[in-house]
Design a protein around this motif. Structure first.
Motif, short mmCIF file in Angstrom:
data_model
loop_
_atom_site.label_atom_id
_atom_site.label_comp_id
_atom_site.label_asym_id
_atom_site.label_seq_id
_atom_site.Cartn_x
_atom_site.Cartn_y
_atom_site.Cartn_z
N LEU A 42 -4.00 12.86 4.67
CA LEU A 42 -5.34 12.50 4.27
C LEU A 42 -5.94 13.33 4.65
O LEU A 42 -5.89 14.09 5.92
CB LEU A 42 -4.90 11.42 5.40
CG LEU A 42 -4.08 10.11 5.25
CD1 LEU A 42 -4.47 8.91 6.00
CD2 LEU A 42 -4.52 9.01 3.53
N ILE A 52 -3.04 6.18 -4.71
CA ILE A 52 -3.51 7.05 -3.51
C ILE A 52 -4.52 8.33 -4.44
O ILE A 52 -4.07 8.64 -5.93
CB ILE A 52 -2.14 8.27 -2.86
CG1 ILE A 52 -1.60 7.11 -2.52
CG2 ILE A 52 -2.87 9.41 -2.63
CD1 ILE A 52 0.02 7.76 -2.52
N VAL A 65 -6.27 5.25 0.15
CA VAL A 65 -4.89 4.49 0.18
C VAL A 65 -5.78 3.78 -0.14
O VAL A 65 -5.98 2.49 0.53
CB VAL A 65 -4.46 5.29 0.53
CG1 VAL A 65 -2.68 4.32 0.65
CG2 VAL A 65 -4.10 6.69 0.81
N THR A 95 0.66 -0.86 0.13
CA THR A 95 0.01 -0.04 -0.21
C THR A 95 1.16 1.32 -0.12
O THR A 95 1.65 1.49 0.50
CB THR A 95 -1.01 -0.14 1.05
OG1 THR A 95 -1.24 -0.68 1.05
CG2 THR A 95 -1.47 0.82 1.19
N ARG A 154 -6.99 11.12 -4.55
CA ARG A 154 -6.75 12.38 -3.89
C ARG A 154 -8.16 13.57 -4.86
O ARG A 154 -7.96 13.90 -5.90
CB ARG A 154 -6.08 13.31 -3.98
CG ARG A 154 -4.93 12.81 -3.20
CD ARG A 154 -3.63 13.94 -3.20
NE ARG A 154 -2.51 12.66 -2.98
CZ ARG A 154 -1.70 12.29 -3.83
NH1 ARG A 154 -1.69 12.14 -3.94
NH2 ARG A 154 -0.96 12.18 -2.52
N THR A 158 -9.07 11.32 0.52
CA THR A 158 -8.18 11.31 0.34
C THR A 158 -8.95 9.53 0.29
O THR A 158 -9.07 9.04 0.98
CB THR A 158 -6.95 11.54 0.61
OG1 THR A 158 -6.81 12.66 0.89
CG2 THR A 158 -6.01 10.44 0.53
N VAL A 173 1.13 7.16 2.72
CA VAL A 173 0.81 8.51 2.64
C VAL A 173 1.15 9.33 4.06
O VAL A 173 0.69 9.16 5.07
CB VAL A 173 -0.56 8.97 2.31
CG1 VAL A 173 -1.13 10.28 2.39
CG2 VAL A 173 -0.50 8.27 0.91
#
Length: 194
Positions: free
Chosen positions: A34, A64, A40, A26, A66, A38, A29
């Motif tokens: 976050l 990721i 992930v 993963t 966003r 967001t 971040v």
């Protein structure tokens, strides 16, 4: 242009099926990065050839996601966590930028993915809503199922059968999408870890 597209997304979609069994990291971040919008996690994409009854293409990696309101940024990583590409979506265009800075531009995210993947569809515009457990607002939705809390569990929309599960405060943490075409079945799985 064709060579660029193959290099840019070759690791993302045209890998061997053996890659599916590899561990995927993963992406990392910082907690400060976050936000409510967001996501992930990890993804896998599998293409099954119905004519030959074989898995044709497969890939997995991390992402990721966003959602910044009027814009969307998606960073895609390989199973080892190295960035492969970024997809940037706005009202006017969608851009894919690979790790060496080369760009592919299209008017919409779905057009961008079809252009980059030799016509194969990936439902980026739908994912923007489905990762929140919502229906696409301007597209017909069929066979909608919700749980007792009213959360979306499954829907057929935008050519995809969408199944959502394992909700947390932000939405579903498991998404399973299937698109059946005449000669090919495409399966997309997303697991949201953060």
């Amino acid at each position: 242009m064709q060579v660029f597209l193959k290099k840019c997304l070759g690791a993302l979609f045209l890998s061997s099926v053996a890659l599916m069994s590899a561990c995927t990291l993963t992406p990392k971040v910082d907690d400060g990065q976050l936000t409510e919008e967001t996501r992930v996690g990890r993804f896998s994409v599998l293409s099954y050839d119905k004519r030959d009854n074989v898995n044709k293409d497969a890939v997995q990696g991390g992402f990721i996601w966003r959602d910044l309101g009027r814009t969307l940024e998606v960073d895609l990583t390989n199973p080892l966590g190295n960035t492969l590409a970024r997809v940037e979506v706005s009202d006017f265009q969608s851009v894919l930028i690979n790790s060496s800075g080369q760009r592919v531009v299209a008017p919409s995210p779905d057009d961008l993915m079809a252009k980059a993947l030799d016509g194969r569809p990936l439902p980026v515009s739908g994912l923007r809503y489905w990762v929140k457990g919502e229906l696409m607002p301007t597209t017909q939705a069929d066979n909608v199922e919700r749980d007792e809390q009213g959360r979306l569990l499954s829907v057929y929309q935008h050519g995809w059968q969408v199944n959502l599960s394992a909700y947390n405060i932000k939405g579903p943490t498991r998404l399973h999408l299937i698109r059946n075409e005449a000669v090919e079945r495409i399966t997309v799985r997303l697991t949201i870890d953060q």
